[in-house]
Design an enzyme around this catalytic site. Structure first.
Site, short mmCIF file in Angstrom:
data_model
loop_
_atom_site.label_atom_id
_atom_site.label_comp_id
_atom_site.label_asym_id
_atom_site.label_seq_id
_atom_site.Cartn_x
_atom_site.Cartn_y
_atom_site.Cartn_z
N ARG A 49 0.91 -1.24 -0.02
CA ARG A 49 -0.23 0.00 -0.28
C ARG A 49 1.13 1.15 -0.02
O ARG A 49 0.52 2.16 -0.65
CB ARG A 49 -0.94 0.05 1.30
CG ARG A 49 -1.87 1.02 1.11
CD ARG A 49 -3.08 0.69 2.15
NE ARG A 49 -2.67 0.87 3.48
CZ ARG A 49 -3.20 0.52 4.65
NH1 ARG A 49 -4.62 -0.06 4.42
NH2 ARG A 49 -2.88 0.58 5.75
N LYS A 100 -2.77 6.29 1.53
CA LYS A 100 -2.69 6.95 2.93
C LYS A 100 -1.67 8.14 2.77
O LYS A 100 -0.63 7.93 3.30
CB LYS A 100 -2.04 5.83 3.87
CG LYS A 100 -3.24 5.32 4.68
CD LYS A 100 -2.73 4.20 5.70
CE LYS A 100 -3.37 4.11 6.92
NZ LYS A 100 -4.65 4.02 6.99
N GLU A 108 -16.78 6.26 3.93
CA GLU A 108 -16.00 5.62 5.12
C GLU A 108 -15.81 6.62 6.26
O GLU A 108 -16.30 7.63 6.22
CB GLU A 108 -14.41 5.06 4.71
CG GLU A 108 -13.68 6.10 4.21
CD GLU A 108 -12.34 5.67 3.83
OE1 GLU A 108 -11.68 4.86 4.98
OE2 GLU A 108 -11.48 5.87 3.38
C1 LIG Z 1 -5.85 3.41 7.52
C2 LIG Z 1 -7.06 4.06 7.25
C3 LIG Z 1 -8.26 2.95 7.06
C4 LIG Z 1 -7.78 1.27 7.81
O1 LIG Z 1 -7.06 0.59 7.14
P1 LIG Z 1 -6.49 -0.58 7.92
O2 LIG Z 1 -5.33 -1.24 7.01
O3 LIG Z 1 -7.49 -1.57 8.04
O4 LIG Z 1 -5.86 -0.09 8.95
C5 LIG Z 1 -9.31 3.15 6.78
N1 LIG Z 1 -9.50 4.16 6.18
C6 LIG Z 1 -8.67 5.48 6.34
C7 LIG Z 1 -8.79 6.65 5.74
C8 LIG Z 1 -7.47 5.12 6.71
O5 LIG Z 1 -6.64 6.05 6.86
#
Ligand SMILES: *Cc1c(COP(=O)(O)O)cnc(C)c1O
Length: 319
Positions: free
Chosen positions: A64, A166, A202
């Site tokens: 990622r 991210k 989300e």
């Molecule tokens: C990190 C994150 C998640 C969750 O990702 P994981 O890999 O399950 O920790 C979901 N939404 C956002 C916006 C994030 O930054």
């Protein structure tokens, strides 16, 4: 902390573990001026029986980070360099990993443009850094749950933007919504798609699932939703358990007849959602011991903490 700098060739050689401390950066570092940076979050657990140190799917975080780096024009460490860095950091901090059941070591990899760049362009060089901190369990009480409010004015992401990676630039813009929500007594904000303002996407840092009978739905990802590793793992566990999984557009009205809603993420695990408020209307959902969310989290958490046999190859032991 672990630190690794790459030069103009964009190649990360071997990094070093060093004492945690401040960094020295040029005021014109790319990350400070233009937000060129991506982050990750991983937890290390201490196993109950044999005091092993366990990581959950760190290769997925590495991939990622690669994807995110590519989106914002940065070179990235190889999967192997990334996973080794996370292992080295966890090992160097083993004494800080809470005892089983008390929490975990939260590990934060960061990749950023640290080279000086005044005119807007990718930075000339980059730093890959990993640091960590012990954290307690997200929920202290057993039956705590989230109260979400749907935000229809502020948006987290937009098609063609960077919501699906991210990038550090995705977080400061949602602080306002969160602080507004907290002032009004909610725990977090649930975002809608920015085009139709109709489909749920989300929460600021976690993904969302909706349960109706045997069907578990989650919004499909197409660049505006961060593809969580917990999300993906929970879908696989649920599918193994015989639930029907749907990734699709979920209109906000559909929440009205949902039995259960939960959020997933490394920080929260699987968090039950007690209520969602939309345009003044409050919807309630089932929480507690006999929920699907709890059933799935028990399995996930069992694998993460070494209580349950990992037949998926998700666990990486640090030694
Ligand atoms: C990190 C994150 C998640 C969750 O990702 P994981 O890999 O399950 O920790 C979901 N939404 C956002 C916006 C994030 O930054």
């Amino acid at each position: 902390m672990y630190i690794n700098k790459c030069g103009n060739d964009g190649v990360f050689q071997k990094g070093v573990v060093t004492r945690y401390g401040a960094l020295e950066l040029s005021p014109s570092a790319g990350v400070l001026n233009y937000g060129q940076g991506v982050l990750e979050g991983i937890k290390a657990y201490r196993s109950a029986e044999d005091d092993r140190l366990l990581l959950f799917r760190p290769d997925q975080n590495a991939l990622r980070m690669k994807m995110g780096a590519e989106r914002i024009c940065m070179p990235s460490p190889s999967v192997e360099t990334f996973v080794d860095a996370v292992k080295e950091t966890a090992l160097a901090n083993k004494r800080w990993v809470p005892p089983p059941g008390k929490g975990s070591l939260y590990i934060r990899p960061l990749l950023m443009g640290t080279g000086a760049v005044l005119g807007f362009a990718p930075a000339p060089d980059y730093t890959f850094l990993v640091y960590c901190s012990p954290v307690g369990n997200y929920f202290k009480g057993t039956f705590a749950s989230l109260d979400l409010i749907i935000e229809d004015e502020l948006h987290r992401a937009t098609p063609g933007g960077a919501g699906g990676v991210k990038s550090i630039t995705n977080y400061a813009p949602v602080l306002k919504g969160i602080s507004k929500a907290k002032q009004r007594g909610y725990s977090e904000v649930l975002y809608l798609d920015s085009v139709h303002k109709k489909y749920i996407e989300e929460v600021s840092c976690c993904n969302i699932f909706v349960v109706k009978g045997n069907v578990i739905s989650t919004p499909a990802t197409s660049g505006t939703i961060l593809e969580g590793i917990t999300r993906k793992s929970i879908m696989e566990i649920a599918s193994d358990r015989g639930y029907q999984i749907e990734e699709r557009a979920i209109a906000v009205e559909e929440l009205e007849d949902a039995g259960e809603v939960f959020c997933t993420g490394t920080a929260v695990g699987v968090a039950p959602v007690g209520t969602i408020t939309y345009q003044g209307k409050r919807m309630e959902f089932k929480v507690g011991a006999s929920t699907v969310g709890r059933e799935l989290y028990t399995i996930l958490e069992g694998i993460q903490t070494g209580k349950t046999k990992d037949d998926k190859g998700w666990i990486v032991e640090v030694q």
